[in-house]
Design a protein around this motif. Structure first.
Motif, PDB file in Angstrom:
ATOM      1  N   ARG A  75       0.818  -1.208   0.000  1.00 62.91           N
ATOM      2  CA  ARG A  75       0.000   0.000   0.000  1.00 62.91           C
ATOM      3  C   ARG A  75       0.855   1.263   0.000  1.00 62.91           C
ATOM      4  NH1 ARG A  75      -5.430   0.623   1.976  1.00 62.91           N
ATOM      5  NH2 ARG A  75      -5.934   2.781   2.545  1.00 62.91           N
ATOM      6  N   GLY A  76       2.155   1.085   0.282  1.00 63.89           N
ATOM      7  CA  GLY A  76       3.018   2.255   0.382  1.00 63.89           C
ATOM      8  C   GLY A  76       2.750   3.054   1.643  1.00 63.89           C
ATOM      9  N   ALA A  77       2.246   2.376   2.685  1.00 66.33           N
ATOM     10  CA  ALA A  77       1.905   3.065   3.930  1.00 66.33           C
ATOM     11  C   ALA A  77       3.149   3.268   4.793  1.00 66.33           C
ATOM     12  CB  ALA A  77       0.860   2.264   4.702  1.00 66.33           C
ATOM     13  N   SER A  78       3.008   4.108   5.802  1.00 69.04           N
ATOM     14  CA  SER A  78       4.108   4.372   6.724  1.00 69.04           C
ATOM     15  C   SER A  78       4.179   3.262   7.769  1.00 69.04           C
ATOM     16  CB  SER A  78       3.897   5.714   7.432  1.00 69.04           C
ATOM     17  OG  SER A  78       2.804   5.626   8.331  1.00 69.04           O
ATOM     18  N   PRO A  79       5.332   3.108   8.432  1.00 72.19           N
ATOM     19  CA  PRO A  79       5.427   2.106   9.507  1.00 72.19           C
ATOM     20  C   PRO A  79       4.396   2.316  10.607  1.00 72.19           C
ATOM     21  CG  PRO A  79       7.616   2.830   8.864  1.00 72.19           C
ATOM     22  CD  PRO A  79       6.647   3.728   8.160  1.00 72.19           C
ATOM     23  N   ILE A  80       4.067   3.578  10.892  1.00 69.97           N
ATOM     24  CA  ILE A  80       3.083   3.855  11.936  1.00 69.97           C
ATOM     25  C   ILE A  80       1.697   3.385  11.499  1.00 69.97           C
ATOM     26  CG2 ILE A  80       1.977   5.661  13.301  1.00 69.97           C
ATOM     27  CD1 ILE A  80       4.916   5.099  14.010  1.00 69.97           C
ATOM     28  N   GLU A  81       1.364   3.574  10.240  1.00 73.24           N
ATOM     29  CA  GLU A  81       0.071   3.107   9.736  1.00 73.24           C
ATOM     30  C   GLU A  81      -0.002   1.578   9.787  1.00 73.24           C
ATOM     31  OE1 GLU A  81      -1.240   6.632   6.610  1.00 73.24           O
ATOM     32  OE2 GLU A  81       0.170   5.077   5.942  1.00 73.24           O
ATOM     33  N   ARG A  82       1.127   0.919   9.573  1.00 79.76           N
ATOM     34  CA  ARG A  82       1.174  -0.539   9.691  1.00 79.76           C
ATOM     35  C   ARG A  82       0.845  -0.965  11.119  1.00 79.76           C
ATOM     36  NH1 ARG A  82       6.799  -3.897   9.583  1.00 79.76           N
ATOM     37  NH2 ARG A  82       5.966  -6.015   9.779  1.00 79.76           N
ATOM     38  N   VAL A  83       1.383  -0.252  12.107  1.00 82.36           N
ATOM     39  CA  VAL A  83       1.103  -0.568  13.509  1.00 82.36           C
ATOM     40  C   VAL A  83      -0.379  -0.338  13.820  1.00 82.36           C
ATOM     41  CG1 VAL A  83       1.583   0.087  15.900  1.00 82.36           C
ATOM     42  CG2 VAL A  83       3.446  -0.071  14.254  1.00 82.36           C
ATOM     43  N   ILE A  84      -0.920   0.753  13.308  1.00 83.34           N
ATOM     44  CA  ILE A  84      -2.343   1.045  13.525  1.00 83.34           C
ATOM     45  C   ILE A  84      -3.197  -0.092  12.968  1.00 83.34           C
ATOM     46  CG2 ILE A  84      -4.240   2.569  12.815  1.00 83.34           C
ATOM     47  CD1 ILE A  84      -2.219   4.896  12.947  1.00 83.34           C
ATOM     48  N   TRP A  85      -2.842  -0.573  11.776  1.00 81.05           N
ATOM     49  CA  TRP A  85      -3.585  -1.678  11.183  1.00 81.05           C
ATOM     50  C   TRP A  85      -3.529  -2.913  12.085  1.00 81.05           C
ATOM     51  CZ3 TRP A  85      -7.030  -3.202   7.673  1.00 81.05           C
ATOM     52  CH2 TRP A  85      -7.121  -4.567   7.433  1.00 81.05           C
ATOM     53  N   GLN A  86      -2.361  -3.244  12.591  1.00 81.52           N
ATOM     54  CA  GLN A  86      -2.212  -4.417  13.452  1.00 81.52           C
ATOM     55  C   GLN A  86      -3.044  -4.263  14.721  1.00 81.52           C
ATOM     56  OE1 GLN A  86       2.054  -4.385  13.809  1.00 81.52           O
ATOM     57  NE2 GLN A  86       2.366  -5.774  12.082  1.00 81.52           N
ATOM     58  N   GLN A  87      -3.118  -3.052  15.247  1.00 81.67           N
ATOM     59  CA  GLN A  87      -3.925  -2.811  16.439  1.00 81.67           C
ATOM     60  C   GLN A  87      -5.403  -3.027  16.152  1.00 81.67           C
ATOM     61  OE1 GLN A  87      -2.709   1.193  17.355  1.00 81.67           O
ATOM     62  NE2 GLN A  87      -0.979   0.539  18.637  1.00 81.67           N
ATOM     63  N   GLU A  88      -5.835  -2.557  15.003  1.00 79.88           N
ATOM     64  CA  GLU A  88      -7.247  -2.653  14.657  1.00 79.88           C
ATOM     65  C   GLU A  88      -7.646  -4.056  14.202  1.00 79.88           C
ATOM     66  OE1 GLU A  88      -9.527  -0.378  15.179  1.00 79.88           O
ATOM     67  OE2 GLU A  88      -7.986   0.917  16.030  1.00 79.88           O
ATOM     68  N   GLU A  89      -6.714  -4.790  13.586  1.00 83.45           N
ATOM     69  CA  GLU A  89      -7.032  -6.132  13.097  1.00 83.45           C
ATOM     70  C   GLU A  89      -7.305  -7.092  14.254  1.00 83.45           C
ATOM     71  OE1 GLU A  89      -5.468  -9.178   9.611  1.00 83.45           O
ATOM     72  OE2 GLU A  89      -4.008  -7.925  10.661  1.00 83.45           O
ATOM     73  N   GLY A  90      -6.676  -6.840  15.388  1.00 83.68           N
ATOM     74  CA  GLY A  90      -6.962  -7.598  16.597  1.00 83.68           C
ATOM     75  C   GLY A  90      -6.798  -9.095  16.417  1.00 83.68           C
ATOM     76  N   PRO A  91      -7.790  -9.887  16.862  1.00 79.66           N
ATOM     77  CA  PRO A  91      -7.649 -11.344  16.810  1.00 79.66           C
ATOM     78  C   PRO A  91      -7.509 -11.902  15.394  1.00 79.66           C
ATOM     79  CG  PRO A  91      -9.914 -10.735  17.337  1.00 79.66           C
ATOM     80  CD  PRO A  91      -9.097  -9.485  17.434  1.00 79.66           C
ATOM     81  N   PHE A  92      -8.007 -11.175  14.401  1.00 81.57           N
ATOM     82  CA  PHE A  92      -7.894 -11.668  13.027  1.00 81.57           C
ATOM     83  C   PHE A  92      -6.444 -11.632  12.541  1.00 81.57           C
ATOM     84  CE2 PHE A  92     -12.162  -9.768  13.463  1.00 81.57           C
ATOM     85  CZ  PHE A  92     -12.909 -10.930  13.339  1.00 81.57           C
TER      86      PHE A  92
END
Length: 414
Positions: A75-92
């Motif tokens: 996606r060309g996202a920033s490392p911080i956006e990657r962390v946000i995604w991992q936080q939101e993805e949760g158990p999935f």
């Protein structure tokens, strides 16, 4: 670091949360929440198929391998956006376990050393989960000492013939491709005669044998190579420069493992909140609360150490040796947590079946898997050496074979 979302990050978080809410496989949410290290299974479903379907859905919508360039499936996202995604993805996010080696280690190595055509061909299906990759480094005679490997690669024209054995290869039994470190020149010191390749795991001469673990599962494998042919076009980096290529893999490996290793603390905290001891709830016991406080501090320290690495990545820096801290601490902590939980269970702790044991045998499975966590990606001893020498600047360990040609290093039987 400032951990509050910027307006841009808050907007990204809201977008990610909305997409996950609308698209996640919620029929598996409860089972995934209850799963833990050593036991992630779905009743009535093949977890590999579920994981691949979820990864493909993410890729089609632009949510796979967020930090990768778009042309390689990201996606060309920033490392911080990657962390946000991992936080939101949760158990999935637990469905991403079988992709961690490909996404976290093989992919970055391919980006750094493969040709442009190969990157465009191999990386998008890796990002989407259509193809799974493994890492072929450890051997019976060279585990944490990666440079001690003996798998041979002999050049014949524009091809290389591979013979040898790898062991403890995670996910090799369901992998489509792998990156392979070999010895191409045994007449020079061990770090200088290595060359890395990538190969199709279905190539003639590749044999994968799953290893049965104490937990009953088979996450690791032995892999045998018998006259396996690899084109020179699949070489990564220069001939005999495989050690430098492998450093990219190893640094990313320790960051991926260190950032992703479960500590067991959330599970233990929940368990203690629901457990009754002889004199009342476990959570009200002073000794239990003291233990929980110590584990909470460690878990918090790991989180912020990981954030430090993410901050470095956001500045364009390469993952450094400090990532070994997370791997070292988390690996031993999950074992301590599991043992403490079993102590609290008393005699019931000897039961391990998911239908008989307390909390479905979660901590029993965790304890049986913990030793593998402490070995994979480098043993505790290797991690301590890395931290001492490369982070703290202490004198290097004595290495008597450092400048000795590999074929002159004494071995058993000679």
């Amino acid at each position: 670091m400032n951990f509050d979302d910027t307006p841009q990050e808050a907007a990204f978080r809201a977008e990610a949360r909305a997409w996950i809410q609308a698209n996640a496989p919620k029929q598996y949410e409860e089972e995934l929440r209850k799963s833990s290290l050593g036991r992630t299974v779905l009743k009535g479903a093949n977890i590999l198929e579920v994981a691949k379907a979820w990864q493909k859905k993410k890729a089609d919508a632009g949510w796979a391998c967020l930090h990768w360039p778009k042309e390689y499936g990201g996606r060309g996202a920033s490392p911080i956006e990657r962390v946000i995604w991992q936080q939101e993805e949760g158990p999935f996010g637990k469905l991403s376990g079988m992709f961690i080696i490909g996404h976290g280690m093989c992919g970055p190595t391919m980006m750094a050393f493969a040709g442009e055509e190969q990157k465009r061909k191999c990386l998008p299906p890796l990002a989407s989960g259509e193809k799974i990759w493994c890492q072929l480094f450890s051997e019976p005679a060279g585990g944490s000492d990666v440079a001690g490997l003996r798998t041979r690669a002999e050049r014949r024209g524009d091809e290389w013939i591979i013979n040898g054995q790898k062991i403890w290869t995670s996910g090799a039994h369901y992998s489509d491709y792998g990156i392979l470190l070999t010895r191409t020149d045994p007449t020079v010191p061990k770090h200088k005669g290595l060359t890395m390749f990538f190969l199709d795991m279905k190539s003639p001469g590749v044999e994968v044998r799953p290893i049965k673990q104490a937990s009953g599962q088979s996450d690791f494998n032995e892999v045998y190579f018998t006259d396996v042919v690899i084109p020179d076009s699949q070489r990564l980096g220069a001939v005999n420069d495989g050690w430098n290529v492998s450093l990219t893999t190893l640094m990313n490996e320790r960051m991926s493992i260190g950032a992703g290793v479960a500590t067991g603390f959330p599970e233990l905290f929940e368990f203690c909140n629901n457990l009754m001891l002889g004199d009342g709830p476990a959570i009200e016991d002073r000794s239990v609360r003291s233990k929980l406080a110590n584990y909470a501090v460690k878990a918090s320290g790991l989180r912020y150490t990981s954030m430090r690495a993410i901050s470095a990545l956001s500045k364009g820096e390469r993952p450094g040796p400090e990532n070994s801290i997370g791997k070292l601490v988390a690996g031993s902590m999950v074992q301590e947590v599991a043992m403490y939980a079993l102590d609290l269970q008393g005699a019931a702790g000897v039961l391990s079946g998911p239908d008989d044991a307390e909390v479905a045998g979660k901590f029993q499975a965790m304890l049986l898997r913990a030793p593998g966590t402490r070995v994979e990606g480098g043993t505790d001893e290797i991690m301590r050496n890395i931290i001492a020498e490369r982070v703290l600047g202490l004198p290097g360990d004595i290495r008597v074979d450092k400048d000795v040609p590999f074929n002159q290093i004494p071995t058993k039987g000679r």
